[in-house]
Design a protein around this motif. Sequence first.
Motif, PDB file in Angstrom:
ATOM      1  N   ARG A  37      29.245  47.023  38.717  1.00 46.13           N
ATOM      2  CA  ARG A  37      27.889  46.526  38.903  1.00 46.13           C
ATOM      3  C   ARG A  37      27.238  46.239  37.553  1.00 46.13           C
ATOM      4  O   ARG A  37      27.287  47.058  36.661  1.00 46.13           O
ATOM      5  CB  ARG A  37      27.044  47.551  39.655  1.00 46.13           C
ATOM      6  N   GLY A  38      26.695  45.056  37.425  1.00 47.34           N
ATOM      7  CA  GLY A  38      25.999  44.707  36.184  1.00 47.34           C
ATOM      8  C   GLY A  38      24.557  45.170  36.279  1.00 47.34           C
ATOM      9  O   GLY A  38      24.286  46.114  37.004  1.00 47.34           O
ATOM     10  N   ASP A  39      23.692  44.458  35.570  1.00 49.32           N
ATOM     11  CA  ASP A  39      22.279  44.864  35.645  1.00 49.32           C
ATOM     12  C   ASP A  39      21.726  44.554  37.025  1.00 49.32           C
ATOM     13  O   ASP A  39      20.943  45.332  37.575  1.00 49.32           O
ATOM     14  CB  ASP A  39      21.445  44.133  34.579  1.00 49.32           C
ATOM     15  N   GLY A  40      22.094  43.345  37.496  1.00 54.80           N
ATOM     16  CA  GLY A  40      21.647  42.980  38.841  1.00 54.80           C
ATOM     17  C   GLY A  40      22.432  43.747  39.896  1.00 54.80           C
ATOM     18  O   GLY A  40      23.372  44.470  39.600  1.00 54.80           O
ATOM     19  N   SER A  41      22.008  43.640  41.113  1.00 56.71           N
ATOM     20  CA  SER A  41      22.711  44.396  42.144  1.00 56.71           C
ATOM     21  C   SER A  41      23.955  43.675  42.674  1.00 56.71           C
ATOM     22  O   SER A  41      24.788  44.259  43.347  1.00 56.71           O
ATOM     23  CB  SER A  41      21.756  44.693  43.311  1.00 56.71           C
ATOM     24  N   GLU A  42      24.023  42.377  42.370  1.00 56.01           N
ATOM     25  CA  GLU A  42      25.194  41.638  42.855  1.00 56.01           C
ATOM     26  C   GLU A  42      26.428  42.058  42.077  1.00 56.01           C
ATOM     27  O   GLU A  42      26.389  42.135  40.836  1.00 56.01           O
ATOM     28  CB  GLU A  42      24.987  40.136  42.649  1.00 56.01           C
TER      29      GLU A  42
ATOM     30  N   SER B  89      31.994  44.379  51.600  1.00 57.65           N
ATOM     31  CA  SER B  89      31.194  45.605  51.716  1.00 57.65           C
ATOM     32  C   SER B  89      30.815  46.221  50.396  1.00 57.65           C
ATOM     33  O   SER B  89      29.993  47.118  50.351  1.00 57.65           O
ATOM     34  CB  SER B  89      31.980  46.643  52.521  1.00 57.65           C
ATOM     35  N   ASP B  90      31.465  45.738  49.342  1.00 59.13           N
ATOM     36  CA  ASP B  90      31.258  46.341  48.017  1.00 59.13           C
ATOM     37  C   ASP B  90      31.736  47.786  47.976  1.00 59.13           C
ATOM     38  O   ASP B  90      31.329  48.566  47.136  1.00 59.13           O
ATOM     39  CB  ASP B  90      29.772  46.273  47.609  1.00 59.13           C
ATOM     40  N   GLU B  91      32.511  48.134  48.901  1.00 55.94           N
ATOM     41  CA  GLU B  91      33.028  49.526  48.892  1.00 55.94           C
ATOM     42  C   GLU B  91      34.330  49.567  48.117  1.00 55.94           C
ATOM     43  O   GLU B  91      35.053  48.562  48.060  1.00 55.94           O
ATOM     44  CB  GLU B  91      33.288  50.000  50.326  1.00 55.94           C
ATOM     45  N   PRO B  92      34.657  50.689  47.544  1.00 52.52           N
ATOM     46  CA  PRO B  92      35.884  50.763  46.757  1.00 52.52           C
ATOM     47  C   PRO B  92      37.119  50.470  47.640  1.00 52.52           C
ATOM     48  O   PRO B  92      37.123  50.742  48.833  1.00 52.52           O
ATOM     49  CB  PRO B  92      35.924  52.216  46.302  1.00 52.52           C
ATOM     50  N   LEU B  93      38.064  49.895  46.927  1.00 48.53           N
ATOM     51  CA  LEU B  93      39.304  49.505  47.619  1.00 48.53           C
ATOM     52  C   LEU B  93      40.376  50.578  47.375  1.00 48.53           C
ATOM     53  O   LEU B  93      40.483  51.094  46.267  1.00 48.53           O
ATOM     54  CB  LEU B  93      39.768  48.159  47.055  1.00 48.53           C
TER      55      LEU B  93
END
Length: 716
Positions: A128-133, A100-104
């Motif tokens: 998060r880097g420059d890209g969204s992945e 989910s990319d949500e904080p753990l």
Amino acid sequence: MTSDTVGGAGDDAARTDVDASASIRVEAPAVVDVAHLRALAEAVGCIVWFARPGGCGEWSAWQAFTGQAEGAVSDWGWLDAVHPDDRALAREAWSHALASDEPLSLVIRLRRAAGDYRQMHIVGAPVRGDGSEPKEWVGACLDITEQADIASEQLRELGQERRVRAESQAAEARLGAVLDVLPHAVIIADADGTLITRNKALQALWGEGAPLLVGIEGYRQYKAWWPATGSLVTPEEWGMARALQQREVVVNEELDIETFDGQRKTILNSAAPVYDANGDFIGGVAVNVDITERKRLDAELQRRLSELESVFAAITDALFVYDADGQLVRMNAAARSLLGIDPDYQPATGPDAGSLAARAHRFHLRTGGGAPLAEDQWVLRRILRGEAIAPESAVDVLLSRLDGSDARVAFTGAPIRDGAGAIVGAVTVGRDVTERRRTDDELRAANAELAAATAALTRQATSLETMNRRMDQFLGMANHEMKTPLTSLGANLQLAVRRLRRLARVSGHDAAESATVSREAESVITMIERAQGAARRMTRLVNELLDVSRIQTGRLEVHPEPCDLMTLARSVITEARRGRIGRVIHLEADMEGLPVLADADRLSEVIDNYLTNAVKYSPADTPITMTLAKVSDRLARLSVRDEGQGISPETQARIWNVFERLDSEAQAPRAGGVNLGLGLHICKIIVELHGGQVGVESAVGAGSTFWFTIPLAPVV
Ligand code: ADP
């Protein structure tokens, strides 16, 4: 200080070093790198980790903490350091975070290199880097074992406190409920004597206004008296006060009280000190039991008992009281005397009593007829089987007294039953009928004699009736057959006298012859007059005989009407003078007339009888005095006084009886002819039929006064 040493949460030395060397730069570093983070982590005392999805990352602090080898961490190898029970949670949370990319954020137990587990708060966030992945994750593990311990301890304490509070509330409610269902009044005080709890029964006993008071001094409001002295119970004397002040246990002290709604009652007061679980004194409790009704019932019972006791003692019949087994428990004095037992004897009870049959044997019980009486025929046995024996069906028993004499006793009785109707004993009542039965026998014999006598009397009565009838016939006949010839004899004699007188006057040729005829005629007239006197006496006797016959058959009647007693007296005297009695007769009265209510003919007979007797029984040269007077506003009195020989007191009592005459020597010289002694009896009956009385005042040698009273005629 290196990252390897980081991880010991609560490592005060490390933090102190950081604090001591701090010289803070205010501008931000150009790039925040791992070193920065590690330093930060060291500063806050936590493990920092970096993770790359699909690969490991920077886990050196983790490895240092858990003791996992470098290669063991990658992929899911780090899970080995997680407490087995928390692994599923950890796996799921990390998977979810990655997906989910949500904080753990999760709390798990992590094994330290030493092998013990610590409670760790693990947080992580995608970088998060420059890209969204997301490329990387950065996270930290914070040792919260201590805080968690503290928190859980606090929680535990809180829980306990709640439990204790709830428990004490429940206990209090239970106590309240228990107190309220108790039938006795209960009041509870704290150590200072302040009343803190009372139950419903206390308010019912003392009245709704019964207050909870602060301190012992307040007990004064509860009004009570010591029954023995009548003095008021002071606050310190109250059982509760003594329980509190002297730790005394007070049991059932009787007190008279006045309730808060003004009623007088009697209570039993008990009190005791109360100690807690540690044995520390914490207060007192008092219990009041209302015994007003019980005392009233006790008194009533006492009264009834003593009543019963008196009845028991006073009853003249023999009373025996038995228990359900037929053992004698009581007997009264009459019972002892009936059996000839010592007055102080008390029946033995219990095992000493001996068998009933054995004891009864001494009295040799028999039927009324004398046949031996079987035990199951005893009155007692019949009653214990439920029979009640009423007086009409009393059982006659013949028994031998202890002195050997026989007594015949009529027994009655009834079972004693308890409230449920079960037979718990018996009462028998014995009445000594020895005498009565003997009398009964005698009475029976007497009755038979009486019956025979009655039969004989009936026979006599029948013949008497016949005689009476004949008497009636005789009276009717006598009246006619005896009086008619007397009347005609009287009339003829009178006619003869008259003719002789006329003849004497006209007869004779010369004076000498006329004188001779006249002399002859006079002597014949004298003879005829004697015959007339005899005829009069005969008439009187016949009348007397007929009157007595009437009296004896209840046929004499009087018909009173108003008439004048004076007139009657005068005409009787005139008639007597016409009969040539030749006596001085005075009539004394201080009134002109004396109206009475009388049968004139019958009362004239009475006056005539008195006068004739006075003439008969007194010397010819003595006067006779008739006196008339009013003796009350209801009665007149007539008396005839002579100066004859008088009558002795014994004789006076007899002269009014029928056929009563004085002895021949008492007869007056002039009392010739036949006297039957009926006159005074007839006088008495006639006067009494009028409602008057007769009497005589006389003494031997002092003359006699015969008198009667007669009702005055009512004044119109
Ligand atoms: P009777 O004169 O016929 O005998 P009474 O009944 O008149 O019967 O009197 C009863 C008796 O009482 C007389 O026999 C006489 O003895 C006595 N008696 C009556 N009157 C007198 C009297 N005035 N004086 C004395 N004795 C009297």
